[in-house]
Design a protein around this motif. Structure first.
Motif, PDB file in Angstrom:
ATOM      1  N   ALA A 169       0.874  -1.231  -0.161  1.00 58.88           N
ATOM      2  CA  ALA A 169      -0.209  -0.148  -0.083  1.00 58.88           C
ATOM      3  C   ALA A 169       0.828   1.283   0.057  1.00 58.88           C
ATOM      4  CB  ALA A 169      -1.044   0.061   1.179  1.00 58.88           C
ATOM      5  N   THR A 170       1.955   1.243   0.954  1.00 56.76           N
ATOM      6  CA  THR A 170       2.735   2.615   0.989  1.00 56.76           C
ATOM      7  C   THR A 170       3.426   2.637  -0.476  1.00 56.76           C
ATOM      8  OG1 THR A 170       3.128   1.944   3.225  1.00 56.76           O
ATOM      9  CG2 THR A 170       4.717   3.498   2.074  1.00 56.76           C
ATOM     10  N   LYS A 173       0.993   4.045  -3.120  1.00 51.42           N
ATOM     11  CA  LYS A 173       0.618   5.034  -2.884  1.00 51.42           C
ATOM     12  C   LYS A 173       1.828   6.063  -3.156  1.00 51.42           C
ATOM     13  CE  LYS A 173      -0.971   8.479   0.456  1.00 51.42           C
ATOM     14  NZ  LYS A 173      -1.510   8.788   1.834  1.00 51.42           N
ATOM     15  N   HIS A 174       3.166   5.766  -2.966  1.00 50.38           N
ATOM     16  CA  HIS A 174       4.114   6.343  -3.475  1.00 50.38           C
ATOM     17  C   HIS A 174       4.205   6.643  -5.080  1.00 50.38           C
ATOM     18  CE1 HIS A 174       8.401   8.293  -3.640  1.00 50.38           C
ATOM     19  NE2 HIS A 174       8.479   7.296  -4.475  1.00 50.38           N
ATOM     20  N   GLN A 175       4.218   5.573  -5.738  1.00 55.03           N
ATOM     21  CA  GLN A 175       3.949   5.537  -7.206  1.00 55.03           C
ATOM     22  C   GLN A 175       2.942   6.410  -7.683  1.00 55.03           C
ATOM     23  OE1 GLN A 175       6.212   4.035  -9.439  1.00 55.03           O
ATOM     24  NE2 GLN A 175       4.810   5.437 -10.959  1.00 55.03           N
ATOM     25  N   LEU A 176       1.794   6.284  -7.046  1.00 62.25           N
ATOM     26  CA  LEU A 176       0.469   7.338  -7.359  1.00 62.25           C
ATOM     27  C   LEU A 176       1.003   8.697  -7.075  1.00 62.25           C
ATOM     28  CD1 LEU A 176      -2.392   5.077  -6.125  1.00 62.25           C
ATOM     29  CD2 LEU A 176      -1.582   5.203  -8.613  1.00 62.25           C
ATOM     30  N   THR A 177       1.474   9.049  -6.271  1.00 66.12           N
ATOM     31  CA  THR A 177       1.759  10.470  -5.927  1.00 66.12           C
ATOM     32  C   THR A 177       3.157  10.956  -6.530  1.00 66.12           C
ATOM     33  OG1 THR A 177       2.780   9.975  -3.763  1.00 66.12           O
ATOM     34  CG2 THR A 177       0.338  10.288  -3.844  1.00 66.12           C
ATOM     35  N   THR A 215       0.391  14.071 -11.457  1.00 65.42           N
ATOM     36  CA  THR A 215       0.664  12.762 -10.820  1.00 65.42           C
ATOM     37  C   THR A 215      -0.065  11.572 -11.381  1.00 65.42           C
ATOM     38  OG1 THR A 215      -1.165  12.600  -8.958  1.00 65.42           O
ATOM     39  CG2 THR A 215       1.130  13.790  -8.773  1.00 65.42           C
ATOM     40  N   GLN A 217      -1.716   9.626  -9.626  1.00 67.90           N
ATOM     41  CA  GLN A 217      -3.359   9.785  -9.001  1.00 67.90           C
ATOM     42  C   GLN A 217      -4.078  10.674  -9.759  1.00 67.90           C
ATOM     43  OE1 GLN A 217      -3.706   7.741  -5.872  1.00 67.90           O
ATOM     44  NE2 GLN A 217      -6.111   8.728  -5.981  1.00 67.90           N
ATOM     45  N   TRP A 234      -4.370  -3.780  -0.729  1.00 76.83           N
ATOM     46  CA  TRP A 234      -3.724  -2.809  -0.659  1.00 76.83           C
ATOM     47  C   TRP A 234      -3.987  -1.371  -1.382  1.00 76.83           C
ATOM     48  CZ3 TRP A 234      -2.048  -2.264  -5.444  1.00 76.83           C
ATOM     49  CH2 TRP A 234      -1.690  -3.438  -6.132  1.00 76.83           C
ATOM     50  N   LEU A 235      -4.947  -1.658  -2.205  1.00 81.89           N
ATOM     51  CA  LEU A 235      -5.548  -0.665  -3.284  1.00 81.89           C
ATOM     52  C   LEU A 235      -6.873   0.304  -2.505  1.00 81.89           C
ATOM     53  CD1 LEU A 235      -5.327   0.379  -5.942  1.00 81.89           C
ATOM     54  CD2 LEU A 235      -6.988  -1.287  -6.886  1.00 81.89           C
ATOM     55  N   ASP A 236      -6.758   1.235  -2.780  1.00 84.21           N
ATOM     56  CA  ASP A 236      -7.798   2.244  -2.188  1.00 84.21           C
ATOM     57  C   ASP A 236      -9.161   2.069  -2.587  1.00 84.21           C
ATOM     58  OD1 ASP A 236      -8.421   4.273  -4.074  1.00 84.21           O
ATOM     59  OD2 ASP A 236      -6.431   5.015  -3.669  1.00 84.21           O
TER      60      ASP A 236
END
Length: 166
Positions: A34-35, A38-42, A73, A75, A150-152
């Motif tokens: 998840a972390t 999230k880093h990749q998405l941002t 980004t 995201q 881990w996906l939102d």
């Protein structure tokens, strides 16, 4: 280095990737994945895409800046109300390249999910199909991606909406 890579879709290879064990053989747990995701998405979209495909860099930058709201980004792109198909296609090809590389730092299941998210966003929000995968293969990949713990919820919804349109 990219000129030697095969960017064609191999359904058997995609099925093998989707059949990963829960840790993907890398030892990352759900919270870690998840972390990392999230880093990749941002991460700055244009930075990764320009390194992946320098020849498309200027066009991608123009499309991202002109989008309303502007896209900075991954995201931003994947949650955009009208994501530009050109950028989604670049992200799909970027993710596919990462899936096929052994030396990438992004765990393979994250690259697979990014691949399907680009396809899903195009299908769900633009009614445009970015893949030649069969309906069965596409549904399998979308369902697998949407099932990742881990996906939102917002991105899971995009995958589920696209699954319904296939």
């Amino acid at each position: 280095m990219l000129e030697n890579m095969d960017f064609t879709t191999n359904p058997t290879r995609l099925a093998d990737i989707i059949a990963l064990d829960p840790t993907g053989g890398h030892g990352w747990g759900t919270a870690d994945l998840a972390t990392i995701f999230k880093h990749q998405l941002t991460s700055p979209l244009l930075l990764d895409l320009s390194e992946f495909d320098p020849s498309s860099s200027a066009k991608a930058r123009g499309v991202a800046i002109k989008a309303e709201p502007p896209i900075e980004t991954f995201q931003d792109l994947l949650t955009h109300p009208h994501p530009p198909t050109e950028l989604l296609d670049l992200v799909k090809r970027f993710a596919k390249a990462l899936m096929n590389r052994l030396d990438t730092v992004l765990p393979r299941e994250l690259a697979v999910t990014l691949y399907y998210l680009a396809i899903a966003a195009s299908l769900d929000k633009n009614d445009h199909r970015l893949t030649s995968l069969s309906d069965t293969e596409l549904k399998q990949g979308l369902a697998w991606s949407a099932d990742q713990p881990w996906l939102d919820a917002i991105l899971k919804d995009t995958l589920k909406q696209a699954h319904e349109k296939v």
